[in-house]
Design an enzyme around this catalytic site. Structure first.
Site, PDB file in Angstrom:
ATOM      1  N   THR A   1      21.541   9.499   2.782  1.00 39.19           N
ATOM      2  CA  THR A   1      21.460   9.576   1.336  1.00 39.19           C
ATOM      3  C   THR A   1      19.971   9.587   1.008  1.00 39.19           C
ATOM      4  O   THR A   1      19.145   9.569   1.915  1.00 39.19           O
ATOM      5  CB  THR A   1      22.212   8.384   0.685  1.00 39.19           C
ATOM      6  OG1 THR A   1      22.050   8.457  -0.731  1.00 39.19           O
ATOM      7  CG2 THR A   1      21.681   7.038   1.177  1.00 39.19           C
TER       8      THR A   1
ATOM      9  N   ASP B   1      28.815  13.066  -6.854  1.00 38.89           N
ATOM     10  CA  ASP B   1      28.574  13.802  -5.603  1.00 38.89           C
ATOM     11  C   ASP B   1      29.663  13.559  -4.563  1.00 38.89           C
ATOM     12  O   ASP B   1      30.090  14.480  -3.858  1.00 38.89           O
ATOM     13  CB  ASP B   1      27.256  13.351  -4.954  1.00 38.89           C
ATOM     14  CG  ASP B   1      26.038  13.802  -5.738  1.00 38.89           C
ATOM     15  OD1 ASP B   1      26.191  14.622  -6.661  1.00 38.89           O
ATOM     16  OD2 ASP B   1      24.940  13.311  -5.422  1.00 38.89           O
TER      17      ASP B   1
ATOM     18  N   ASN C   1      27.463   9.314 -10.994  1.00 38.48           N
ATOM     19  CA  ASN C   1      27.162  10.322  -9.978  1.00 38.48           C
ATOM     20  C   ASN C   1      28.458  10.678  -9.235  1.00 38.48           C
ATOM     21  O   ASN C   1      29.075   9.812  -8.612  1.00 38.48           O
ATOM     22  CB  ASN C   1      26.111   9.744  -9.019  1.00 38.48           C
ATOM     23  CG  ASN C   1      25.701  10.732  -7.954  1.00 38.48           C
ATOM     24  OD1 ASN C   1      26.542  11.417  -7.391  1.00 38.48           O
ATOM     25  ND2 ASN C   1      24.421  10.804  -7.667  1.00 38.48           N
TER      26      ASN C   1
ATOM     27  N   HIS D   1      27.506  18.295  -0.442  1.00 34.92           N
ATOM     28  CA  HIS D   1      28.556  17.948  -1.420  1.00 34.92           C
ATOM     29  C   HIS D   1      28.573  18.920  -2.601  1.00 34.92           C
ATOM     30  O   HIS D   1      29.395  19.823  -2.638  1.00 34.92           O
ATOM     31  CB  HIS D   1      28.507  16.460  -1.838  1.00 34.92           C
ATOM     32  CG  HIS D   1      27.152  15.856  -2.005  1.00 34.92           C
ATOM     33  ND1 HIS D   1      26.200  16.388  -2.840  1.00 34.92           N
ATOM     34  CD2 HIS D   1      26.592  14.748  -1.449  1.00 34.92           C
ATOM     35  CE1 HIS D   1      25.129  15.624  -2.799  1.00 34.92           C
ATOM     36  NE2 HIS D   1      25.317  14.625  -1.949  1.00 34.92           N
TER      37      HIS D   1
ATOM     38  N   GLY E   1      22.577   2.613  -4.717  1.00 37.93           N
ATOM     39  CA  GLY E   1      23.210   1.503  -4.015  1.00 37.93           C
ATOM     40  C   GLY E   1      23.759   0.423  -4.929  1.00 37.93           C
ATOM     41  O   GLY E   1      24.187  -0.627  -4.441  1.00 37.93           O
TER      42      GLY E   1
ATOM     43  N   ARG F   1      21.999  19.343  -3.159  1.00 33.04           N
ATOM     44  CA  ARG F   1      21.129  19.180  -1.982  1.00 33.04           C
ATOM     45  C   ARG F   1      20.892  20.522  -1.307  1.00 33.04           C
ATOM     46  O   ARG F   1      21.736  21.413  -1.366  1.00 33.04           O
ATOM     47  CB  ARG F   1      21.782  18.223  -0.970  1.00 33.04           C
ATOM     48  CG  ARG F   1      21.800  16.777  -1.406  1.00 33.04           C
ATOM     49  CD  ARG F   1      22.306  15.909  -0.271  1.00 33.04           C
ATOM     50  NE  ARG F   1      21.299  15.783   0.748  1.00 33.04           N
ATOM     51  CZ  ARG F   1      20.514  14.715   0.900  1.00 33.04           C
ATOM     52  NH1 ARG F   1      20.659  13.666   0.114  1.00 33.04           N
ATOM     53  NH2 ARG F   1      19.607  14.681   1.842  1.00 33.04           N
TER      54      ARG F   1
ATOM     55  N   ARG G   1      36.707  19.240   4.022  1.00 31.38           N
ATOM     56  CA  ARG G   1      37.749  20.200   4.410  1.00 31.38           C
ATOM     57  C   ARG G   1      37.265  21.635   4.156  1.00 31.38           C
ATOM     58  O   ARG G   1      38.076  22.545   3.930  1.00 31.38           O
ATOM     59  CB  ARG G   1      39.036  19.931   3.614  1.00 31.38           C
ATOM     60  CG  ARG G   1      39.743  18.661   4.031  1.00 31.38           C
ATOM     61  CD  ARG G   1      40.382  18.862   5.418  1.00 31.38           C
ATOM     62  NE  ARG G   1      40.816  17.613   5.996  1.00 31.38           N
ATOM     63  CZ  ARG G   1      42.042  17.120   5.870  1.00 31.38           C
ATOM     64  NH1 ARG G   1      42.942  17.741   5.157  1.00 31.38           N
ATOM     65  NH2 ARG G   1      42.361  15.990   6.454  1.00 31.38           N
TER      66      ARG G   1
ATOM     67  N   GLY H   1      26.839   5.982  -8.275  1.00 34.26           N
ATOM     68  CA  GLY H   1      27.856   6.867  -7.712  1.00 34.26           C
ATOM     69  C   GLY H   1      28.760   6.209  -6.708  1.00 34.26           C
ATOM     70  O   GLY H   1      29.932   5.918  -6.979  1.00 34.26           O
ATOM     71  N   HIS H   2      28.215   5.923  -5.536  1.00 32.86           N
ATOM     72  CA  HIS H   2      29.026   5.550  -4.386  1.00 32.86           C
ATOM     73  C   HIS H   2      29.985   4.393  -4.670  1.00 32.86           C
ATOM     74  O   HIS H   2      31.171   4.464  -4.340  1.00 32.86           O
ATOM     75  CB  HIS H   2      28.085   5.218  -3.212  1.00 32.86           C
ATOM     76  CG  HIS H   2      28.768   5.088  -1.906  1.00 32.86           C
ATOM     77  ND1 HIS H   2      28.890   3.879  -1.259  1.00 32.86           N
ATOM     78  CD2 HIS H   2      29.396   5.992  -1.117  1.00 32.86           C
ATOM     79  CE1 HIS H   2      29.552   4.062  -0.131  1.00 32.86           C
ATOM     80  NE2 HIS H   2      29.862   5.330  -0.016  1.00 32.86           N
TER      81      HIS H   2
HETATM   82  N1  PXP Z   1      19.980   8.083  -8.398  1.00 37.44           N
HETATM   83  C1  PXP Z   1      19.508   8.982  -7.510  1.00 37.44           C
HETATM   84  C2  PXP Z   1      18.211   9.665  -7.811  1.00 37.44           C
HETATM   85  C3  PXP Z   1      20.220   9.304  -6.329  1.00 37.44           C
HETATM   86  O1  PXP Z   1      19.721  10.190  -5.450  1.00 37.44           O
HETATM   87  C4  PXP Z   1      21.466   8.671  -6.122  1.00 37.44           C
HETATM   88  C5  PXP Z   1      22.261   9.016  -4.904  1.00 37.44           C
HETATM   89  O2  PXP Z   1      22.614  10.355  -4.908  1.00 37.44           O
HETATM   90  C6  PXP Z   1      21.927   7.764  -7.079  1.00 37.44           C
HETATM   91  C7  PXP Z   1      21.160   7.479  -8.205  1.00 37.44           C
HETATM   92  C8  PXP Z   1      23.250   7.079  -6.938  1.00 37.44           C
HETATM   93  O3  PXP Z   1      23.248   6.267  -5.817  1.00 37.44           O
HETATM   94  P1  PXP Z   1      24.615   5.606  -5.334  1.00 37.44           P
HETATM   95  O4  PXP Z   1      25.546   6.721  -4.992  1.00 37.44           O
HETATM   96  O5  PXP Z   1      24.212   4.794  -4.155  1.00 37.44           O
HETATM   97  O6  PXP Z   1      25.129   4.792  -6.477  1.00 37.44           O
END
Ligand code: PXP
Length: 243
Positions: free
Chosen positions: A107, A14, A12, A57, A199, A52, A23, A220-221
């Site tokens: 989130t 995002d 991910n 983002h 997460g 979103r 910015r 993602g994060h």
């Molecule tokens: N899956 C879904 C459906 C999500 O909404 C997100 C967050 O955008 C993720 C996975 C990834 O989560 P994270 O960024 O905490 O890894």
């Protein structure tokens, strides 16, 4: 052994777009398509992006660029609205992942309630599946929700792992893990694919990969944060060499 094949990784990106948007999209960096290509080089099986409602983002032009340039599957996360259905039908990602959205949330804080959103979800599925897109529903690990996902014709359930990740107390964490296991088994028995995400970091991935029938994780994060730590030394060296 239930999981014989390796689990697909959806990356991910995002939060790369978050860095650009703080910015106001006035910089040419970070280049999302380039980051996407590097993620694919690193082994990403899929690129996941969430358009979103508040556009904090990912922007619509990112959806266009990513779906056009990606050499792996694209998973587009959206709320189940008529506008987002149009976006999916325009850019034709491989997967559409339906998520709940609250404007003030940091989130995606919980899974979809497939009873409250039944009509919107059914309508969206009936519009995108005939165009070749597969649909996953982002839900909490609840057996009721899994049964409803099957009745609505979903191809996959993506289980929200956020609660399990954040729980510290051992017994509560084990209880949430059991909910995930039971939901994953039912999901598979009802003919849907088991996806999970939210997460997850390297520690939790070691455990979540044992989830029965798991075929895909979306992360993602933690990956984006790790890449900053791994990359900053090189970036500072480059700037320093110019001074
Ligand atoms: N899956 C879904 C459906 C999500 O909404 C997100 C967050 O955008 C993720 C996975 C990834 O989560 P994270 O960024 O905490 O890894």
């Amino acid at each position: 052994m239930v999981n014989k094949l390796s689990v697909r990784l959806g990356v991910n990106i995002d939060h790369v777009a978050t860095l650009r948007q703080v910015r106001g999209n006035t910089t040419v960096y970070p280049d999302l398509v380039n980051v996407m290509k590097l993620a694919i080089k690193g082994g990403a099986d899929q690129i996941t992006i969430h358009l979103r409602e508040d556009r904090r983002h990912i922007q619509e032009f990112d959806v266009r660029n990513i779906t056009r340039e990606s050499t792996v599957d694209v998973n587009l996360e959206i709320g189940a609205t008529d506008f987002m259905t149009k976006v999916a039908l325009k850019y034709l990602p491989d997967w559409v992942c339906l998520v709940p959205e609250k404007r003030a949330e940091l989130t995606t804080e919980g899974g979809l309630d497939l009873f409250k959103s039944e009509h919107r979800v059914r309508k969206l599925i009936s519009q995108v599946q005939p165009r070749g897109m597969e649909v996953s529903l982002f839900i909490d690990p609840s057996l009721r929700q899994v049964e409803q996902a099957a009745l609505l014709g979903a191809d996959a359930c993506e289980f929200h792992t956020g609660k399990w990740v954040l729980l510290k107390e051992k017994r509560a964490k084990a209880k949430e893990w059991k909910r995930l296991v039971d939901a994953a088994r039912l999901c598979h028995d009802l003919g849907m694919r088991v996806h999970a995400g939210h997460g997850l970091d390297v520690e939790h991935v070691k455990k979540i990969k044992q989830l029965p029938y798991l075929v895909e994780l979306n992360i993602g994060h933690s990956i984006i944060c790790d890449s900053v730590e791994k990359g900053i030394e090189k970036s500072v060296k480059q700037m320093k060499s110019l001074l």
